[in-house]
Design a protein around this motif. Structure first.
Motif, PDB file in Angstrom:
ATOM      1  N   ALA A   1       0.818  -1.215   0.000  1.00  0.00           N
ATOM      2  CA  ALA A   1       0.000   0.000   0.000  1.00  0.00           C
ATOM      3  C   ALA A   1       0.847   1.257   0.000  1.00  0.00           C
ATOM      4  CB  ALA A   1      -0.931  -0.004   1.207  1.00  0.00           C
ATOM      5  N   GLN A   2       2.142   1.145   0.361  1.00  0.00           N
ATOM      6  CA  GLN A   2       3.030   2.302   0.384  1.00  0.00           C
ATOM      7  C   GLN A   2       3.468   2.722  -1.018  1.00  0.00           C
ATOM      8  OE1 GLN A   2       6.344   1.382   2.918  1.00  0.00           O
ATOM      9  NE2 GLN A   2       5.062   0.817   4.655  1.00  0.00           N
ATOM     10  N   GLU A   3       3.344   1.810  -1.977  1.00  0.00           N
ATOM     11  CA  GLU A   3       3.757   2.108  -3.342  1.00  0.00           C
ATOM     12  C   GLU A   3       2.811   3.134  -3.977  1.00  0.00           C
ATOM     13  OE1 GLU A   3       6.542   0.052  -5.413  1.00  0.00           O
ATOM     14  OE2 GLU A   3       6.925   0.814  -3.392  1.00  0.00           O
ATOM     15  N   GLU A   4       3.366   4.008  -4.816  1.00  0.00           N
ATOM     16  CA  GLU A   4       2.539   4.999  -5.492  1.00  0.00           C
ATOM     17  C   GLU A   4       1.587   4.316  -6.471  1.00  0.00           C
ATOM     18  OE1 GLU A   4       4.888   7.896  -7.428  1.00  0.00           O
ATOM     19  OE2 GLU A   4       5.882   8.601  -5.599  1.00  0.00           O
ATOM     20  N   PRO A   5       0.336   4.787  -6.556  1.00  0.00           N
ATOM     21  CA  PRO A   5      -0.587   4.191  -7.525  1.00  0.00           C
ATOM     22  C   PRO A   5      -0.084   4.429  -8.946  1.00  0.00           C
ATOM     23  CG  PRO A   5      -1.504   6.218  -6.608  1.00  0.00           C
ATOM     24  CD  PRO A   5      -0.269   5.899  -5.816  1.00  0.00           C
ATOM     25  N   PRO A   6      -0.341   3.489  -9.854  1.00  0.00           N
ATOM     26  CA  PRO A   6       0.154   3.645 -11.231  1.00  0.00           C
ATOM     27  C   PRO A   6      -0.480   4.847 -11.918  1.00  0.00           C
ATOM     28  CG  PRO A   6      -1.410   1.820 -11.074  1.00  0.00           C
ATOM     29  CD  PRO A   6      -1.104   2.239  -9.683  1.00  0.00           C
ATOM     30  N   ARG A   7       0.266   5.451 -12.816  1.00  0.00           N
ATOM     31  CA  ARG A   7      -0.229   6.601 -13.567  1.00  0.00           C
ATOM     32  C   ARG A   7      -1.212   6.129 -14.629  1.00  0.00           C
ATOM     33  NH1 ARG A   7       3.673  11.409 -15.887  1.00  0.00           N
ATOM     34  NH2 ARG A   7       2.008  12.897 -16.339  1.00  0.00           N
ATOM     35  N   ARG A   8      -2.204   6.953 -14.902  1.00  0.00           N
ATOM     36  CA  ARG A   8      -3.162   6.618 -15.950  1.00  0.00           C
ATOM     37  C   ARG A   8      -2.457   6.600 -17.304  1.00  0.00           C
ATOM     38  NH1 ARG A   8      -8.515   7.935 -14.529  1.00  0.00           N
ATOM     39  NH2 ARG A   8      -9.088   6.952 -16.507  1.00  0.00           N
ATOM     40  N   LEU A   9      -2.942   5.746 -18.193  1.00  0.00           N
ATOM     41  CA  LEU A   9      -2.392   5.714 -19.543  1.00  0.00           C
ATOM     42  C   LEU A   9      -2.794   6.954 -20.329  1.00  0.00           C
ATOM     43  CD1 LEU A   9      -2.668   2.090 -21.007  1.00  0.00           C
ATOM     44  CD2 LEU A   9      -0.687   3.611 -21.120  1.00  0.00           C
ATOM     45  N   VAL A  10      -4.093   7.227 -20.364  1.00  0.00           N
ATOM     46  CA  VAL A  10      -4.598   8.353 -21.147  1.00  0.00           C
ATOM     47  C   VAL A  10      -5.767   9.050 -20.458  1.00  0.00           C
ATOM     48  CG1 VAL A  10      -6.226   6.946 -22.505  1.00  0.00           C
ATOM     49  CG2 VAL A  10      -5.264   9.037 -23.518  1.00  0.00           C
ATOM     50  N   GLY A  11      -6.339   8.422 -19.459  1.00  0.00           N
ATOM     51  CA  GLY A  11      -7.551   8.931 -18.824  1.00  0.00           C
ATOM     52  C   GLY A  11      -7.431  10.317 -18.247  1.00  0.00           C
TER      53      GLY A  11
END
Length: 496
Positions: A262-272
């Motif tokens: 849970a400490q990891e940064e959430p993945p970046r959106r591809l295009v949204g």
């Protein structure tokens, strides 16, 4: 992978590391509740990394990886250790499995150092709690408790209670019938060994502080360097005493792993993040000999899903239908996204007022450093005869006639530079550690690699001074449309 399964790159990668016979495979089986790994008393049973995509509560979709022992020996052992080190490059959460009945080894200390160097959150599972004994009694030490026949010492809360003795906490003294622990001086003596508690576990001046709070501030790497046995570290917050044989504290270990993930940064959106609800996006998907039968490739699937998650509309066409499709729009679409192989034709058929980019460029932004990849493309203009170029792919698909990596890119490079270049191809996990001989690296979009491994490869190139770009960016540069393909990203600038 089934059509309904979460793609491997989007799963949390959990790696189990340690020495041979520490119980890594047994612990993997206990954590997953499945017989994923072969277990044996023989050292070195696990000879290659074994990975399994699965659902693991309370995390959700994960990839669990069992690795060979970091202390493997001989010529084959060195290759196995190399494979284990490669696994670190894609590990989101690491579990160091240690034999709780043994001493801390140099190989294990080295692993702790690599976790820190690579910024990998980790837990230490001190295995074989069922075999640890004190005074002839099993000592699992679930909550950091030490029990003898006449006393119980709660180290986690910094208190000791005995039936017949009181403890002068103010003076920091703990006395039992056969031993005393001088907390004030920061020393604990256990099984003939002493180590400095003041620097890592308990600090008491005039009153007992919260040992749990002090433990959270421990530099585990520095502290482990001062200890001889794993048992001395069982109360550190990164550590948990477990037993793969009895299932002791396996649930607690899974919860600890989930907390680290849970400490990891959430993945970046591809295009949204570039779209508004109701926007229309046209996706250009060529169907050629290299296209898989009956389905779209992963980058196209993931882009469509991200568009739908944004409450936008995706329209999928082949390259020869794009011009007519765009004529039918009453209002221009928000964007056109194309496969890089048909970048030139799509650019010619797309009016300049409509933003244009490629699947590969979107992945470079999501998983790596788009600015660095864009600037890396400028190295193409400086290539000379005899220069070595590395073309690397993250997957291991079967190369067919017209393959982009092995055929089209080398041909386009030669046509653009008019130079005789030396091309090296790699795929899958085989990314060279030594990149010093290359003048340029051109990588695929990395749809089959997780963000951590993609960023590792980019960092390797940057540290060795080798420019790195990706397929879509390199093609856009050679076709003269790079500036247009990154206009949709206002923070990205290309310096020719």
């Amino acid at each position: 992978m089934s059509l309904n399964a979460t793609p491997s790159p989007n799963r949390t990668h959990i790696g189990f590391f340690g020495k041979r016979n520490a119980g890594k495979s047994s612990l993997v089986n206990a954590v997953t509740g499945q017989e994923l790994a072969v277990v044996s008393e023989v050292k070195g049973t696990t000879t290659d990394p074994v990975q399994k995509a699965m659902e693991l509560l309370p995390l959700g979709p994960v990839v669990v990886i069992d690795t060979p022992g970091i202390d493997d020996e001989g010529a084959l052992g060195e290759l196995r250790v190399k494979k284990t080190r490669q696994v670190l490059n894609k590990t989101d959460v690491a579990v160091l499995v240690a034999d709780g009945t043994g001493a801390i080894s140099g190989a294990e200390r080295e692993l702790l150092g690599m976790f820190r160097e690579k910024g990998i959150p980790f837990a230490i599972a001190i295995n074989k709690a069922d075999l640890q004994e004190t005074g002839g009694k099993d000592m699992p030490a679930k909550e950091g408790l030490q029990e003898t026949e006449e006393e119980s010492i709660d180290v986690k809360e910094g208190l000791q209670e005995t039936e017949e003795k009181s403890i002068d906490v103010k003076e920091g003294l703990q006395e039992t019938e056969e031993e005393s622990i001088d907390v004030k001086e920061g020393l604990q003596e256990t099984e003939g060994e002493s180590f400095t508690v003041k620097e890592g576990l308990q600090e008491t001046k005039e009153k007992a502080g919260s040992v749990k709070g002090n433990l959270q501030e421990i530099d585990i790497n520095a502290f482990a360097a001062k200890c001889r046995r794993w048992k001395e570290l069982e109360n550190c917050p990164q550590c948990i005493s477990v037993s793969a044989a009895t299932g002791y504290q396996i649930r607690e270990l899974k919860e600890k792993i989930a907390a680290l993930a849970a400490q990891e940064e959430p993945p970046r959106r591809l295009v949204g993040d570039l779209l508004q609800p109701g926007d229309s996006v046209v996706l250009v998907v060529p169907i050629d000999k290299a296209a898989p039968k009956g389905r779209l490739i992963l980058p196209q699937q993931q882009t469509i899903r991200d568009i739908l998650d944004s409450d936008a509309v995706s329209i999928v066409v082949k390259e020869n239908s794009l011009k007519e499709t765009l004529r039918q729009f009453a209002h221009p679409p928000a964007m056109v996204i194309t496969d890089s192989q048909v970048f030139a034709k799509v650019s010619a058929d797309t009016p300049p007022e409509i933003p244009l980019t490629s699947f590969s460029i979107l992945f470079a932004r999501q998983k790596g450093d788009l600015q660095a990849a864009v600037q890396g493309a400028a190295a193409i203009g400086n290539l000379q005869d005899g220069d070595k170029i590395l073309i690397s792919e993250g997957c291991t698909h079967h190369r067919q006639c017209g393959d982009i990596g092995s055929e089209k890119l080398p041909r386009w490079l030669k046509e653009h530079t008019q130079k005789e270049l030396r091309i090296t191809l790699t795929s899958g996990t085989e990314f060279p550690e030594n990149l010093s001989g290359y003048k340029l690296i051109i990588h695929c979009g990395g749809c089959m690699l997780n963000s951590r491994e993609m960023k590792y490869r980019l960092t390797c190139a940057q540290n060795q001074g080798v420019p790195m770009t990706n397929y879509g960016i390199a093609i856009a540069y050679m076709k003269g449309i790079l500036a247009r393909s990154i206009e949709v990203f206002p923070d990205i600038v290309f310096h020719a």
